[in-house]
Design an enzyme around this catalytic site. Structure first.
Site, PDB file in Angstrom:
ATOM      1  N   ASP A 208       0.848  -1.194   0.172  1.00  0.00           N
ATOM      2  CA  ASP A 208       0.091  -0.024  -0.366  1.00  0.00           C
ATOM      3  C   ASP A 208       0.959   1.383  -0.479  1.00  0.00           C
ATOM      4  O   ASP A 208       1.216   1.331   0.980  1.00  0.00           O
ATOM      5  CB  ASP A 208      -0.874  -0.022   1.176  1.00  0.00           C
ATOM      6  CG  ASP A 208      -2.142   1.247   0.804  1.00  0.00           C
ATOM      7  OD1 ASP A 208      -1.632   1.391   0.253  1.00  0.00           O
ATOM      8  OD2 ASP A 208      -2.373   1.520   2.695  1.00  0.00           O
TER       9      ASP A 208
ATOM     10  N   ASP B 289      -0.830   5.557  -6.965  1.00  0.00           N
ATOM     11  CA  ASP B 289      -1.701   4.955  -5.549  1.00  0.00           C
ATOM     12  C   ASP B 289      -1.659   3.698  -6.684  1.00  0.00           C
ATOM     13  O   ASP B 289      -2.343   3.163  -7.515  1.00  0.00           O
ATOM     14  CB  ASP B 289      -3.298   4.846  -5.192  1.00  0.00           C
ATOM     15  CG  ASP B 289      -3.785   4.124  -3.993  1.00  0.00           C
ATOM     16  OD1 ASP B 289      -2.636   3.524  -3.304  1.00  0.00           O
ATOM     17  OD2 ASP B 289      -4.559   4.044  -3.819  1.00  0.00           O
TER      18      ASP B 289
END
Ligand SMILES: *[C@@H]1O[C@H](CO)[C@@H](O)[C@H](O)[C@H]1NC(C)=O
Ligand SMILES: *[C@@H]1O[C@H](CO)[C@@H](O)[C@H](O)[C@H]1NC(C)=O
Ligand SMILES: *[C@@H]1O[C@H](CO)[C@@H](O)[C@H](O)[C@H]1NC(C)=O
Ligand SMILES: *[C@@H]1O[C@H](CO)[C@@H](O)[C@H](O)[C@H]1NC(C)=O
Ligand SMILES: *[C@@H]1O[C@H](CO)[C@@H](O)[C@H](O)[C@H]1NC(C)=O
Length: 443
Positions: free
Chosen positions: A115, A321
């Site tokens: 992440d 992301d």
């Protein structure tokens, strides 16, 4: 005449010898450091149909986008860290890709979500006050000879957004809350982690004794954001890269750390392009890009460059992301993109709500004509996307959908589908991002 030719030959031989010795000196210094591992898509073991895959991805993606937007609109209050409520320090959580990482001595391998939108490394730990069901056995610190609890006086403890000190400062109780209310709570600890075949000692991580649901298909999370806790920072590498293979192929995708990231330029399918990584002053651990404009087909859209600018209050901007699958654009920017695709595609518009997309066209098979180009113009770099990175065909529904949508709240996010088949290098030291067109499953 003859003499100059001989002289030239001698000179070129000398040059060759010099070059050879230089490159030898370089390699014998062994300046290459790094690590190569693989990541896989979170649904790769699920045997889902394409339609199910798309629904799952768009569902996760919309949730994550909404969380990110909500978060940037409610920045943390600047009370003393020690007393600030955990709720105001909400993280994004969850993601699309998973890596295998091993913890402890003897080591226990577990899958962890990677992440770039959060920073802590954590896994569930015994004794479980509350644990979700995970694919591997839960880590038991009492069975590892290298496990240590970090004291409350540890530098990394004091840098946490929220913590409590245990009796006599002997432990540092962290609490991480993610935007959808999921959380992990436990002792900040240190362990030996094994990645690939390399061991790294004294890596700080969250040993979670109280963990909510919401992290399916994994036994924890590995934060790659810009902070002291993230895996990249703790391993002391100056860069990391990933290269997501096409989802269709369900192949593993390489992830590299250190100067290894810059090798294999010869496999690239085009030149590297580099753009600065911007920092959001309110959320410094996210990676932002400066998107200046967009081209659809042959038209450079007539939108002000401020459309995608990062505001000093933390709103707006474009975040890159690993954990959001589709790309979201600030609404007025997206509206322009949508208009131009509708006018340039020779297909009827269809409803794609069932699979979670905004703009779809009806088409029994994948269109055989060349699609309008889609280029994102960043500061110093143009990202010209291959067709498969912005349109997806679903034969079950006969829909051909744009994998780009409008966001609420002014924020834009460059998602993982748009990053497929590019090697994406995050130079965390120099705050630069490079992308190189690459066939990721052959890397
Ligand atoms: C995957 O799903 C298909 C259709 O739903 C089914 O026919 C097949 O047996 C499944 N394969 C595995 C390995 O579960
Ligand atoms: C943040 O700043 C932008 C641009 O100055 C402004 O339009 C917006 O209303 C602000 N948002 C919040 C939540 O303060
Ligand atoms: C715990 O640490 C704090 C700050 O580092 C210090 O002020 C306090 O005296 C310590 N308490 C004990 C019981 O050691
Ligand atoms: C921290 O470690 C202690 C001792 O192993 C354990 O009892 C406790 O449950 C752990 N977690 C928290 C949140 O304190
Ligand atoms: C470079 O590519 C080859 C295959 O093309 C692969 O075996 C090798 O591991 C790659 N090296 C790095 C550092 O990615």
């Amino acid at each position: 005449m003859v003499r100059t030719k001989v002289l030239r030959n001698i000179l070129s031989i000398i040059t060759l010898v010099l070059l050879a010795s230089l490159s030898h000196a370089k390699s014998s210094k062994s300046s290459i450091d790094g690590l190569r591992i693989h990541v896989r898509h979170i649904d790769s073991k699920g045997n889902f149909s394409k339609m199910e895959l798309l629904q799952r991805m768009t569902h996760r993606s919309h949730k994550r986008m909404n969380r990110l937007v909500r978060k940037t609109h409610h920045p943390p209050r600047h009370s003393t860290k020690h007393e600030s409520s955990a709720e105001t320090n909400v993280h994004v959580g969850s993601g699309e890709y998973v890596m295998d990482i091993a913890i402890g001595t003897p080591s226990l391998t577990f899958p962890a979500i990677i992440d770039t939108g959060s920073d802590l490394i954590w896994t569930q730990c015994k004794p479980c006050g509350r644990c979700f069901s995970q694919p591997t056995p839960i880590f038991d610190p009492s069975t590892s000879s290298t496990y240590k609890r970090l004291p409350c006086t540890a530098e990394l403890c004091k840098a946490l957004p929220y913590y409590k000190c245990g009796l006599n400062n002997a432990s540092c109780q962290y609490q991480y809350v993610y935007g959808d209310g999921s959380f992990t709570h436990g002792n900040l600890s240190s362990e030996t982690f094994t990645l690939g075949s390399k061991k790294f000692n004294n890596i700080a991580f969250g040993c979670g004794n109280l963990n909510s649901d919401g992290f399916a298909e994994s036994s924890g999370l590995v934060g790659l954001g810009r902070s002291k806790y993230s895996l990249v920072s703790q391993l002391k590498f100056k860069a990391f890269s990933y290269c997501f293979a096409s989802l269709d192929k369900q192949k593993q995708s390489p992830m590299l750390f250190g100067s290894l990231c810059y090798l294999n330029a010869s496999v690239a399918k085009g030149p590297a392009q580099t753009t600065p990584l911007l920092k959001n002053p309110i959320f410094p651990f996210y990676y932002y890009l400066s998107l200046l404009g967009i081209t659809v087909g042959t038209t450079k859209l007539d939108i002000p460059s401020s459309t995608f600018a990062l505001n000093s209050n933390g709103t707006g901007g474009m975040l890159i992301d690993s954990g959001t699958s589709i790309t979201y654009l600030e609404q007025t920017g997206y509206d322009a993109v949508k208009r131009h695709f509708i006018s340039q595609m020779r297909l009827p518009v269809a409803d794609g709500k069932d699979i979670g997309f905004d703009l779809c066209f009806a088409s029994r098979s994948k269109p055989s004509f060349a699609l309008p180009k889609f280029i994102l113009h960043f500061d110093g770099a143009d990202l010209a996307l291959p067709e498969n990175n912005y349109f997806i065909h679903d034969s079950d529904t006969g829909l051909f959908c744009l994998t780009v949508m409008g966001s609420s709240g002014g924020m834009s996010i460059l998602g993982s589908m748009q990053q497929e088949n590019f090697k994406i290098i995050y130079d965390t030291k120099k705050s630069k991002l490079s992308f190189i067109p690459t066939q990721c499953d052959q890397q």
